[in-house]
Design a protein around this motif. Structure first.
Motif, short mmCIF file in Angstrom:
data_model
loop_
_atom_site.label_atom_id
_atom_site.label_comp_id
_atom_site.label_asym_id
_atom_site.label_seq_id
_atom_site.Cartn_x
_atom_site.Cartn_y
_atom_site.Cartn_z
N SER A 540 0.40 -9.08 6.35
CA SER A 540 0.32 -7.96 4.96
C SER A 540 -0.27 -8.86 4.01
CB SER A 540 1.37 -7.41 4.81
OG SER A 540 2.37 -8.13 4.15
N GLU A 541 -0.67 -8.55 2.67
CA GLU A 541 -1.01 -9.12 1.69
C GLU A 541 -0.75 -8.29 0.29
OE1 GLU A 541 -5.07 -10.87 3.55
OE2 GLU A 541 -5.15 -9.17 2.22
N ARG A 542 -0.27 -9.04 -0.53
CA ARG A 542 -0.03 -8.72 -1.90
C ARG A 542 -1.36 -8.60 -2.72
NH1 ARG A 542 5.61 -11.84 -2.11
NH2 ARG A 542 6.95 -10.60 -1.20
N SER A 543 -1.91 -7.27 -3.00
CA SER A 543 -3.17 -7.26 -3.84
C SER A 543 -2.95 -5.79 -4.50
CB SER A 543 -4.28 -7.05 -2.55
OG SER A 543 -4.07 -5.88 -1.79
N ARG A 544 -4.20 -5.62 -5.36
CA ARG A 544 -4.36 -4.45 -6.00
C ARG A 544 -5.99 -3.98 -5.87
NH1 ARG A 544 -4.40 -7.86 -10.47
NH2 ARG A 544 -6.22 -7.90 -11.65
N ALA A 545 -6.12 -2.69 -6.02
CA ALA A 545 -7.68 -2.23 -6.03
C ALA A 545 -8.26 -2.31 -7.23
CB ALA A 545 -7.53 -0.70 -5.47
N THR A 546 -9.51 -3.00 -7.36
CA THR A 546 -9.83 -2.84 -8.48
C THR A 546 -11.04 -1.75 -8.81
OG1 THR A 546 -11.52 -4.63 -7.51
CG2 THR A 546 -9.57 -5.36 -8.87
N THR A 547 -11.81 -1.62 -7.67
CA THR A 547 -13.06 -0.62 -7.51
C THR A 547 -12.59 0.23 -6.13
OG1 THR A 547 -14.52 -2.05 -6.78
CG2 THR A 547 -14.53 -1.50 -9.08
N ALA A 548 -11.86 -0.31 -5.35
CA ALA A 548 -11.80 0.09 -4.02
C ALA A 548 -10.77 1.48 -3.89
CB ALA A 548 -11.19 -0.77 -2.92
N GLU A 549 -11.20 2.19 -2.93
CA GLU A 549 -10.31 3.39 -2.72
C GLU A 549 -9.29 3.12 -1.69
OE1 GLU A 549 -10.48 7.52 0.05
OE2 GLU A 549 -12.29 6.47 -0.77
N VAL A 550 -7.96 3.10 -2.07
CA VAL A 550 -6.89 2.72 -1.23
C VAL A 550 -6.73 4.29 0.07
CG1 VAL A 550 -4.50 2.24 -0.77
CG2 VAL A 550 -5.71 1.23 -2.74
N GLN A 551 -7.12 3.69 1.04
CA GLN A 551 -7.02 4.73 2.31
C GLN A 551 -5.60 4.66 3.22
OE1 GLN A 551 -10.41 4.89 4.80
NE2 GLN A 551 -11.29 6.00 3.19
N ALA A 552 -4.95 3.55 3.06
CA ALA A 552 -3.49 3.42 3.60
C ALA A 552 -3.04 2.20 2.96
CB ALA A 552 -3.53 3.29 5.01
N SER A 553 -1.60 2.49 2.53
CA SER A 553 -0.75 1.56 2.04
C SER A 553 0.39 0.95 2.93
CB SER A 553 -0.29 1.86 0.56
OG SER A 553 0.28 2.97 0.58
N PHE A 554 1.02 0.12 2.52
CA PHE A 554 2.22 -0.49 3.35
C PHE A 554 3.43 0.35 2.69
CE2 PHE A 554 -0.64 -4.35 3.43
CZ PHE A 554 -0.54 -4.56 5.02
N THR A 555 4.13 0.84 3.60
CA THR A 555 5.28 1.53 3.20
C THR A 555 6.81 0.88 3.22
OG1 THR A 555 5.64 2.71 5.41
CG2 THR A 555 4.33 3.84 3.74
N ASP A 556 6.73 -0.57 4.13
CA ASP A 556 7.69 -1.27 4.12
C ASP A 556 7.21 -2.83 4.21
OD1 ASP A 556 6.61 -1.29 6.72
OD2 ASP A 556 8.17 -0.10 7.65
N GLY A 557 7.94 -3.57 4.40
CA GLY A 557 7.42 -5.31 4.48
C GLY A 557 7.35 -5.83 3.34
N PRO A 558 6.77 -7.12 3.34
CA PRO A 558 6.70 -7.87 2.21
C PRO A 558 5.84 -7.40 1.03
CG PRO A 558 5.83 -8.95 4.01
CD PRO A 558 6.54 -7.76 4.40
N ALA A 559 4.92 -6.54 1.43
CA ALA A 559 3.82 -5.98 0.53
C ALA A 559 3.93 -4.60 0.38
CB ALA A 559 2.48 -6.44 1.18
N VAL A 560 5.18 -4.16 0.45
CA VAL A 560 5.14 -2.56 0.26
C VAL A 560 4.68 -2.02 -0.95
CG1 VAL A 560 7.67 -2.90 -1.06
CG2 VAL A 560 7.13 -0.71 0.31
N GLY A 561 4.04 -0.88 -0.80
CA GLY A 561 3.22 -0.22 -1.74
C GLY A 561 1.82 -0.64 -2.03
N MET A 562 1.34 -1.75 -1.23
CA MET A 562 0.26 -2.29 -1.71
C MET A 562 -0.90 -1.99 -0.49
SD MET A 562 1.57 -6.17 -3.26
CE MET A 562 2.55 -6.12 -4.55
N PRO A 563 -2.25 -2.15 -0.98
CA PRO A 563 -3.24 -1.68 0.18
C PRO A 563 -3.15 -2.28 1.24
CG PRO A 563 -4.01 -2.17 -2.18
CD PRO A 563 -2.60 -2.61 -2.11
#
Length: 671
Positions: A540-563
């Motif tokens: 998984s990765e810790r990131s944030r969308a700048t211009t992208a549309e998030v189609q799915a995000s992590f609901t658990d793990g070390p990058a929870v809530g991220m794209p």
């Protein structure tokens, strides 16, 4: 890649084998040749390991047995793929010159008794090998039986990375040619780290074993050098042949799992025809998908031109932890999968199973048990099918999808200090290709920076090393209307293994519309869930969308809530980014959705729910050929019109392909 100066000419699809007559007496030769004719064999590779037999002592040549077997094969109408004989050194050479023996990274030397007991940079080996090649080519260069020259054998399989003093000196000369100055080497390798800075050329060594991790830039360049060193040897042998012969020249690549030492993108243009050896690897989760990938990559190396399957097996090999035989019909399906994906020749290692030596338990066309065997009957059946496919020769595979693949990325991801040891570059490639394969999509495998204009959908799996120039080709293609799926660990470092700063994915950041801050790999046993209901693993990765549309995000793990999956409009096209490894089923479904968005479909329409099936189309000047390979246990039906070349029966609207069978349908005239 320009057209070869010496095209390999063969009547139809070649059907052949490696043959080692030196292991048998001449009375066996006659039996073998008669059985070859019965099976339909028309191309035989000989003299692959013939050095000790042709040159029993330094400078003394004995061609009597080679003359004899060439004459017998020629009289039987069987063409010859003639080896130069240099693959393994004779005992007299290594006894007189032990300095040619290779040295591994712990500084110890490896000895004769196996094969490839030679250093690629050794001038002593080179001189002796070229003398042999000159003698063989002078004798047989114009022989009417010789259809193809076979330089050495599986170059670099065992001896690619030599650390002897001769190799170290050659490595320094390679670095001098690449960088010009020691200071430039220091910059490329980042030697300011750990006080590794060099001031004189003689201070630079090969990356031998160390007490800690080695310099990744040095290791990467050593791989490049080692590939180039063996390529230089290939060129030297080819030049010696050309002095005496106008016949096509090649060597057998090893485009297969776990063999990574040579950058075949830099080799392919030297071949008059690309040839490959491939063996099912049962250490993999899906060996049949890897077979298809290897075949597509072999075709990609020749820029879509037909290629030659130089070796594969009728059954078990001898070098895996568990050497599985092939199920009834599997060998025929495997062979025709290679033909479907562009091979204009199907050859086996080997003809007659050896009774001594390291490969005595490797399968063969003629097994130990003889002709009263399932293997022999299938060999004869396959020979008949191949004979009926003559008109397919020269046609090309049609693909709307490309996968970018790089040996340099493979080398760069082998770092001893990478973020996760749980998987590697090839795992990413196989996972992505497997999802495409499961959807029945035909794929070209191409190099980074290749022209992508012929494709609608491009997949970039974990292309860790990516130059800014290659990234520009990809992003420009997307902007022109392409659809790309880019997976994690892509565009992390440049050609010097230097990390792009300011957010990972460096030169692709704007195209994917993400700001990636930190890697967050997870343990192999851990499961990840995504907001769209799918599951994933390993990364998984810790990131944030700048211009992208998030189609799915992590609901658990070390990058929870991220794209986890994003979609970014870029010019007229779209870049999807995948920050994890989906489950096999979820990856298949994701690729199906993205391919549909890109307007890509399988080569033919099949009944809904049809299972274990491969469908590939080859197109020629006057007709197209639909290959349908049914690996499943039930009959399937495919929409098509034409004539089935396997059975000779007409097809009107729908072809039935029985369980375990293959149908090859000549369709409408080519557009």
């Amino acid at each position: 890649m320009s057209a070869p100066a010496r095209p390999f000419a063969h009547d139809g699809i070649a059907f052949g084998c490696d043959y080692n007559p030196e292991q048998w007496t001449p009375d066996v030769w006659d039996e073998d040749i008669a059985l070859m004719r019965e099976a339909g064999v028309d191309l035989v590779a000989i003299n692959i390991f013939g050095w000790a037999h042709v040159e029993p002592r330094a400078g003394e040549y004995d061609f009597a047995r080679l003359d004899d077997i060439i004459g017998r094969l020629h009289a039987a109408g069987i063409r010859i793929n003639l080896g130069t004989g240099t693959a393994s050194t004779p005992a007299w050479l290594t006894t007189a010159h032990p300095e040619i023996l290779p040295v591994v990274d712990d500084g110890t030397r490896r000895y004769p008794g196996g094969r490839q007991a030679w250093c690629p940079s050794s001038p002593v080996y080179r001189e002796a090998a070229l003398a042999l090649v000159d003698a063989v080519a002078a004798r047989y260069g114009a022989h009417p039986a010789v259809a193809l020259w076979h330089v050495s054998n599986e170059l670099g399989c065992h001896n690619a990375l030599c650390h002897c003093d001769e190799s170290a000196g050659a490595f320094r000369e390679w670095l001098r040619a690449r960088y010009g100055t020691v200071e430039a080497v220091n910059r490329a390798w980042g030697t300011a780290f750990w006080s590794q800075t060099y001031y004189e050329w003689d201070e630079i060594l090969t990356p031998k074993a160390t007490l800690s991790s080695r310099n990744p830039g040095q290791v990467l360049d050593f791989h490049r050098f080692s590939s180039d060193a063996l390529l230089a040897h290939y060129r030297a042998e080819a030049e010696a042949i050309r002095a005496h012969s106008a016949i096509a020249i090649t060597t057998n690549f090893m485009v297969t799992a776990h063999i990574e030492n040579l950058d075949y993108w830099s080799w392919a243009g030297e071949m008059d025809i690309v040839a490959n050896d491939h063996y099912l690897d049962h250490r993999l989760g899906d060996p049949r998908s890897e077979l298809a990938f290897a075949a597509d990559l072999s075709r990609g190396l020749g820029e879509g031109a037909p290629w030659l399957l130089m070796e594969h097996s009728t059954g078990a090999v001898n070098w895996q932890p568990l050497n599985k035989p092939k199920a009834p019909g599997e060998m025929i399906r495997n062979s025709l999968t290679h033909v479907a994906r562009g091979a204009d020749g199907v050859c086996f290692f080997q003809w007659r199973a050896s009774v001594q030596g390291s490969e005595k338990f490797h399968s063969a066309m003629l097994p130990h048990v003889g002709t009263d065997s399932t293997v022999w009957r299938e060999v004869v059946e396959l020979g008949g099918i191949v004979d009926r496919l003559a008109e397919v020769a020269g046609s090309r595979v049609v693909a709307d999808v490309a996968v970018l693949f790089s040996w340099e990325s493979w080398w760069a991801t082998q770092s001893e200090t990478r973020p996760s040891q749980a998987f590697g570059y090839l795992d990413q490639v196989h996972a992505a290709y497997g999802a495409l394969h499961a959807n029945g999509l035909t794929v070209d495998v191409v190099a980074p920076g290749a022209d992508l204009s012929a494709y609608r959908f491009v997949v970039v799996p974990g292309l860790h090393l990516m130059t800014e120039a290659d990234a520009a080709v990809l992003t420009s293609w997307i902007a022109d209307g392409g659809t790309a799926l880019i997976t994690f660990s892509t565009a992390i470092v440049d050609e010097n293994d230097r990390v792009y700063t300011g957010g990972y994915a460096g030169p692709l950041r704007e195209a994917i519309g993400l700001h990636i801050e930190e890697f967050a790999p997870v343990a192999p046993e851990a499961a990840l869930t995504l907001s769209d209901g799918s599951t994933a693993r390993l990364w998984s990765e810790r990131s944030r969308a700048t211009t992208a549309e998030v189609q799915a995000s992590f609901t658990d793990g070390p990058a929870v809530g991220m794209p986890a999956l994003t979609r970014n409009a870029w010019g007229e096209g779209v870049a999807f980014y995948l920050a994890t490894v989906p489950s096999e089923a979820d990856y298949r479904d994701l690729v199906a959705r993205l391919a549909d968005e890109a307007g890509v479909a399988p080569a033919a329409v099949v009944e809904p729910g049809t299972g274990d099936l491969e469908i590939v189309r080859r197109r020629g000047d006057h007709a197209s050929y639909l290959f349908v390979i049914n690996h499943g246990e039930t009959d399937v039906h495919v929409e098509s019109d034409g004539v089935d070349l396997v059975t000779g029966t007409p097809v009107a609207g729908r072809a039935t392909v029985p369980a375990g069978a293959v149908r090859i349908i000549r369709e409408e005239a080519a557009a």
